[in-house]
Write an enzyme that holds these catalytic residues in place. Structure first.
Site, PDB file in Angstrom:
ATOM      1  N   SER A  95     -34.557  26.883 108.071  1.00  0.00           N
ATOM      2  CA  SER A  95     -33.545  25.839 108.136  1.00  0.00           C
ATOM      3  C   SER A  95     -33.563  25.211 109.520  1.00  0.00           C
ATOM      4  O   SER A  95     -34.235  25.680 110.415  1.00  0.00           O
ATOM      5  CB  SER A  95     -32.154  26.433 107.859  1.00  0.00           C
ATOM      6  OG  SER A  95     -31.764  27.249 108.943  1.00  0.00           O
ATOM      7  N   SER A  96     -32.814  24.145 109.656  1.00  0.00           N
ATOM      8  CA  SER A  96     -32.779  23.445 110.943  1.00  0.00           C
ATOM      9  C   SER A  96     -31.624  23.900 111.816  1.00  0.00           C
ATOM     10  O   SER A  96     -31.591  23.608 112.996  1.00  0.00           O
ATOM     11  CB  SER A  96     -32.667  21.929 110.699  1.00  0.00           C
ATOM     12  OG  SER A  96     -33.817  21.454 110.054  1.00  0.00           O
ATOM     13  N   CYS A  97     -30.659  24.593 111.214  1.00  0.00           N
ATOM     14  CA  CYS A  97     -29.464  24.922 111.987  1.00  0.00           C
ATOM     15  C   CYS A  97     -29.351  26.405 112.284  1.00  0.00           C
ATOM     16  O   CYS A  97     -28.752  26.804 113.268  1.00  0.00           O
ATOM     17  CB  CYS A  97     -28.207  24.463 111.249  1.00  0.00           C
ATOM     18  SG  CYS A  97     -28.099  25.080 109.557  1.00  0.00           S
ATOM     19  N   GLY A  98     -29.889  27.268 111.434  1.00  0.00           N
ATOM     20  CA  GLY A  98     -29.810  28.691 111.676  1.00  0.00           C
ATOM     21  C   GLY A  98     -28.524  29.293 111.134  1.00  0.00           C
ATOM     22  O   GLY A  98     -27.633  28.595 110.673  1.00  0.00           O
ATOM     23  N   LEU A  99     -28.447  30.607 111.154  1.00  0.00           N
ATOM     24  CA  LEU A  99     -27.248  31.312 110.725  1.00  0.00           C
ATOM     25  C   LEU A  99     -26.469  31.756 111.948  1.00  0.00           C
ATOM     26  O   LEU A  99     -26.347  31.017 112.909  1.00  0.00           O
ATOM     27  CB  LEU A  99     -27.645  32.513 109.856  1.00  0.00           C
ATOM     28  CG  LEU A  99     -28.283  32.157 108.499  1.00  0.00           C
ATOM     29  CD1 LEU A  99     -28.678  33.442 107.782  1.00  0.00           C
ATOM     30  CD2 LEU A  99     -27.351  31.348 107.634  1.00  0.00           C
TER      31      LEU A  99
END
Length: 283
Positions: free
Chosen positions: A113-117
């Site tokens: 993903s582009s934002c991460g967890l």
């Protein structure tokens, strides 16, 4: 094995005039990456350099670090009715006996993903799996003026972008500004994976004395890929994310954003830039 561009009919409206014409679009198709026969991830990509993309992805996942970690990469049969190969599934086979880390669903999600967890979980995961710590001795030294010249050189080398306007690019430069390699893809993370994967295949990891330049923003994901490949300098023409800055600060990565014209913002690792020369110039 898939085309980089495709033609589509469009209705063009210019100053009230309406016409029909073909337009060149960048191709976007899914690529399923399997590891030793087991499905691992699916990414949307521009076909081409698929083996390098898969190898680079597995470098960022901490699976591969050396050329001899990789046994081979092959295309698997596709899912068409007639059984023909779609070239959208690759299987990466590691060298027998290689210890493969347990890539959990959580890890797989945030790396694609582009934002991460969770920020802390992401940083901890990178810290524990990095096999090429950012360790350039002596440190790479980059003149800000040289760094400022790289986006134009990146843009000039984007061959497919000229035809479509729809691709991101990533490039590797030497500390003296020599272009080493450039890759384009509908996803900037894929473009970086293709660079890193080719370096792995060529036995060039770690990339300890290069500059990675990306055409868009610098997300945590891109900073992570730079760190996993041992890259000391990541520069982006747009903004970094807060988590990318956190990761850069913690790992010693030099992170530069808003690299446009003769201006830039240095968010971490300023010791690699010859800032004394820059500050001496008249303001």
């Amino acid at each position: 094995m898939g085309r980089v561009t495709e033609r589509r009919k469009v209705i063009r409206i210019r100053d009230g005039a309406i016409s029909s014409r073909p337009d060149t679009l960048v191709t976007e198709e899914p690529l399923e990456i399997r590891l030793n026969g087991k499905p691992l991830a699916i990414t949307m990509r521009t076909p081409g350099d698929d083996f390098a993309l898969a190898a680079g992805f597995l470098v960022s996942e901490g699976v591969l670090a050396h050329h001899n970690d990789l046994q081979n990469i092959v295309y698997c049969a596709g899912a068409t009715v007639d059984g023909s190969n779609t070239y959208n599934i690759v299987d990466v086979k590691t060298t027998p006996g290689l210890q493969v880390p347990d890539i959990t669903l959580e890890r797989n999600v945030y790396t694609t993903s582009s934002c991460g967890l969770c920020g802390k979980a992401s940083l901890d995961a990178v810290r524990t799996t990095t096999r090429w710590p950012v360790s350039d001795t002596p440190p790479v030294r980059v003149d800000p003026a040289l760094l400022a010249s790289l986006p134009d050189r990146l843009r000039a080398a984007q061959r497919v972008f000229d035809r479509t306007g729809g691709l991101h690019a990533a490039a590797l430069f030497t500390e003296d500004g020599e272009l080493i390699d450039i890759r384009e893809d509908v996803g900037r993370h894929n473009a970086v994976d293709k660079l890193v994967g080719r370096a792995l295949q060529n036995g060039d990891l770690p990339l300890s004395r290069v500059i990675l330049l990306v055409s868009g923003r610098a997300s945590f994901e891109l900073a992570q890929k730079a760190v996993m490949a041992g890259i000391p300098v990541l520069a982006a023409v747009s903004a970094p994310s807060s988590l990318a800055v956190d990761l850069a600060t913690e790992t010693g990565l030099t992170l530069v954003g808003f690299l446009r014209g003769h201006s830039m913002n240095v968010y971490a690792g300023e010791h690699r830039l010859t800032l004394e020369a820059a500050t001496a110039a008249p303001g």
